[in-house]
Design a protein around this motif. Structure first.
Motif, PDB file in Angstrom:
ATOM      1  N   VAL A 156      59.058  53.209  65.997  1.00 32.61           N
ATOM      2  CA  VAL A 156      60.430  53.621  65.687  1.00 32.61           C
ATOM      3  C   VAL A 156      60.514  54.213  64.277  1.00 32.61           C
ATOM      4  O   VAL A 156      61.133  55.270  64.067  1.00 32.61           O
ATOM      5  N   TYR A 157      59.892  53.536  63.321  1.00 34.04           N
ATOM      6  CA  TYR A 157      59.937  54.056  61.950  1.00 34.04           C
ATOM      7  C   TYR A 157      59.216  55.400  61.840  1.00 34.04           C
ATOM      8  O   TYR A 157      59.595  56.253  61.021  1.00 34.04           O
ATOM      9  N   LEU A 158      58.193  55.620  62.651  1.00 30.71           N
ATOM     10  CA  LEU A 158      57.531  56.927  62.692  1.00 30.71           C
ATOM     11  C   LEU A 158      58.511  57.989  63.185  1.00 30.71           C
ATOM     12  O   LEU A 158      58.579  59.101  62.634  1.00 30.71           O
ATOM     13  N   SER A 159      59.295  57.649  64.203  1.00 31.49           N
ATOM     14  CA  SER A 159      60.243  58.607  64.778  1.00 31.49           C
ATOM     15  C   SER A 159      61.321  59.023  63.795  1.00 31.49           C
ATOM     16  O   SER A 159      61.820  60.154  63.849  1.00 31.49           O
ATOM     17  N   ILE A 160      61.707  58.123  62.885  1.00 31.65           N
ATOM     18  CA  ILE A 160      62.769  58.463  61.926  1.00 31.65           C
ATOM     19  C   ILE A 160      62.202  58.870  60.567  1.00 31.65           C
ATOM     20  O   ILE A 160      62.944  59.046  59.598  1.00 31.65           O
ATOM     21  N   GLY A 161      60.867  59.009  60.500  1.00 27.07           N
ATOM     22  CA  GLY A 161      60.243  59.544  59.297  1.00 27.07           C
ATOM     23  C   GLY A 161      60.011  58.562  58.174  1.00 27.07           C
ATOM     24  O   GLY A 161      59.686  58.975  57.056  1.00 27.07           O
TER      25      GLY A 161
END
Length: 453
Positions: A156-161
Motif C-alpha cells: 500500500v505504501y508503495l502505491s501511494i509513493g
C-alpha cells in the motif's frame, strides 16, 4: 528467501485435527496451515475450504473456526471480483474473531478485510485496518500472521509513493517470513521490493526482484501474483522510457488473466497500453481502453461503491458500539472495585472498633460473622481486579478461570483463619479486661458501702 513451492494442504486432514484440538493456540496454528498459494490464486478451492470450515464451526459452536471460515469465504469472493459479498463475509469474520478473544484470529480477519479497500485503491482505509491487524498480530501467538500486515502495508505504501515506509514494512515482512519458513507470499513481497527499488532509481536491482517474483509465480502457477509482477515490471520499464519492454510485459499481464476470474486485474496494464498507443495507434488505443473500462467497472461501479460505502459505515458503527460496550464494562468494573473497597473499609473499621472499644463486651460470633463477610468481599475485590489478566492468560477457558479462582481462594482461606484467630484472641483479652474492670468496680462499690455502715 526460499524458492521452494508450497505444498497444497490436505484440508480434510487438517480440519479433523482442528476438531479434536483443545489448545486454542495450536488450533489457530492448524487453521493458519490451511493458508497456501491457493488462497491467493484459486477462488474455487478457497470458497470450498471456507464452506467446509463453516459447517464444522457451526456444529462445534467455535468462534475461532467461524472467523477463519468467513475469512476464507471473503477471500474467495474477493478473488472472483465480488467485493460486496467478500466484505460482508469479512465483517462477519471480524465480529466472530472479537467474540473469540484471540488476537491472532482477529489479525487474520482484519488483514483479509483490508484487502478489499486496497484493491479499490481506498488506501487510507486499508492502511488503518492493516495497522490494526499488525498490532493485534504482534500481541498474538501465531508467528506466520505477524508477517501479513507488514507485507501488505509494504504494498500500500508503495502505491501511494511512501517508499521509506514501504521498504521498512517489506523488510519486516521478509524477516518474519524467514523465521517461520513461509514462502506463500514471496512473489508479492518481491514485487513490492522491485517497485521500491524501481522508484528509487535502482533499475538493475528492481528487475532482479521482479524476475524472482515472476519465476516463483510461474513455479507455483499463481496467475494472480504473475499478473502483479508483469504489471510492476511494465511500469518499471515505462518509468525508464523503455517502451517496447513496457508494452511486452503489459500485454503479458493482460494475457495471463484473460478469460479468468482475475480479469479485473487487467486495469493497470490496459491503462499503460492505452496511454502508449494513444498518440499513434487508434485501433490499439480503443482495444485497451475497452479492457481498462471493463476491468475498472467490475470493481468500481456506482452501485458497488454505494454498497461498499454503506457496509463500511455499518461496520464502523458496529466497531464503535463494541468499543463503547467495552468502555462501559471497564467503567462498571472500576466502580465495583471502588464499592468493594469502601465496603471492606467499613467492615475493617467496624471490626477494629469492636476490638478496641472498652465500653462494652463484644460477642465473638459477631467477629466471626464480619470475618466471613470481609473474606467474601476481599475475594470479590481480587476477582474484579484480576479478571482481565486471568481472561488474557487463560484465553477465556472456563475451567482454567475456575482453577485460578480456586487457587486464589486457597490462599485467602488460611490467611482468613489466622486473622480470625488473632482477632478472636484479642477480643477475648478485651472482654476479660472489661469484665475484670467491672468486677473491680463492683468490689470497690461494695467496700465503699461497707465502710459507710
Amino acid at each position: 528467501m526460499h524458492t521452494a513451492v508450497a505444498q497444497k494442504p490436505n484440508v480434510d486432514s487438517i480440519l479433523q485435527k482442528v476438531a479434536i484440538e483443545k489448545d486454542e493456540d495450536k488450533k489457530v496454528d492448524l487453521l493458519v496451515s490451511l493458508v497456501s498459494s491457493e488462497i491467493n490464486n484459486d477462488p474455487k478451492w478457497t470458497i470450498e475450504t471456507g464452506l467446509k470450515l463453516l459447517n464444522q464451526s457451526k456444529s462445534e459452536n467455535d468462534n475461532i473456526e467461524l472467523s477463519v471460515a468467513y475469512s476464507f469465504l471473503g477471500q474467495g469472493y474477493r478473488l472472483l471480483g465480488n467485493n460486496i459479498k467478500a466484505l460482508d463475509y469479512h465483517h462477519k469474520g471480524i465480529a466472530a474473531a472479537e467474540k473469540s478473544n484471540n488476537l491472532s484470529v482477529l489479525a487474520f480477519a482484519e488483514n483479509q478485510t483490508a484487502h478489499i479497500y486496497k484493491d479499490r485503491q481506498e488506501y487510507d482505509k486499508a492502511i488503518d485496518i492493516y495497522l490494526s491487524a499488525t498490532s493485534h498480530a504482534a500481541k498474538g501467538k501465531n508467528e506466520k500472521i505477524k508477517s501479513w500486515g507488514p507485507l501488505n502495508l509494504g504494498g500500500v505504501y508503495l502505491s501511494i509513493g511512501k517508499l521509506d515506509s514501504s521498504l521498512m514494512y517489506s523488510q519486516r515482512a521478509y524477516e518474519n517470513a524467514l523465521k517461520v519458513n513461509s514462502i506463500v507470499d514471496n512473489p508479492y513481497l518481491y514485487s513490492n521490493l522491485g517497485g521500491v527499488q524501481s522508484k528509487l532509481g535502482n533499475a538493475q536491482l528492481a528487475v532482479s526482484y521482479y524476475n524472482m517474483a515472476i519465476s516463483q509465480s510461474i513455479g507455483s502457477k499463481n496467475i494472480r501474483y504473475l499478473n502483479i509482477a508483469y504489471t510492476g515490471l511494465a511500469e518499471h520499464y515505462q518509468r525508464f522510457n523503455q517502451q517496447d519492454s513496457c508494452i511486452s510485459y503489459a500485454k503479458k499481464a493482460i494475457t495471463v488473466v484473460k478469460n479468468t476470474s482475475f480479469f479485473y486485474l487487467s486495469s493497470k496494464p490496459a491503462q499503460l497500453l492505452t496511454d502508449i498507443y494513444e498518440k499513434n495507434n487508434c485501433d490499439s488505443t480503443l482495444k485497451y481502453s475497452k479492457i481498462f473500462k471493463t476491468a475498472v467497472d467490475s470493481l468500481t461501479s456506482v452501485k458497488t461503491n454505494q454498497q461498499i460505502q454503506l457496509m463500511t459505515f455499518e461496520e464502523d458503527l458496529r466497531q464503535q458500539e463494541v468499543a463503547g460496550e467495552k468502555l462501559k464494562a471497564e467503567e462498571e468494573r472500576k466502580l465495583n472495585i471502588q464499592y468493594a473497597l469502601i465496603t471492606l473499609g467499613i467492615i475493617v473499621l467496624l471490626t477494629l472498633y469492636l476490638l478496641l472499644s472498652r465500653s462494652f463486651i463484644t460477642n465473638a460470633k459477631l467477629i466471626e460473622f464480619f470475618g466471613v463477610v470481609a473474606l467474601l468481599i476481599v475475594f470479590e475485590f481480587l476477582n474484579l481486579l484480576l479478571h482481565p489478566f486471568l481472561e488474557r492468560i487463560t484465553h477465556h477457558s472456563p475451567i482454567l478461570m475456575l482453577l485460578a479462582l480456586v487457587c486464589i481462594a486457597a490462599l485467602l482461606v488460611p490467611f482468613h483463619h489466622k486473622v480470625e484467630k488473632w482477632a478472636t484472641s484479642k477480643l477475648v483479652e478485651k472482654n476479660k479486661e472489661i469484665r475484670l474492670a467491672a468486677a473491680k468496680k463492683t468490689i470497690e462499690q461494695l467496700e465503699t458501702k461497707v465502710d459507710d455502715k
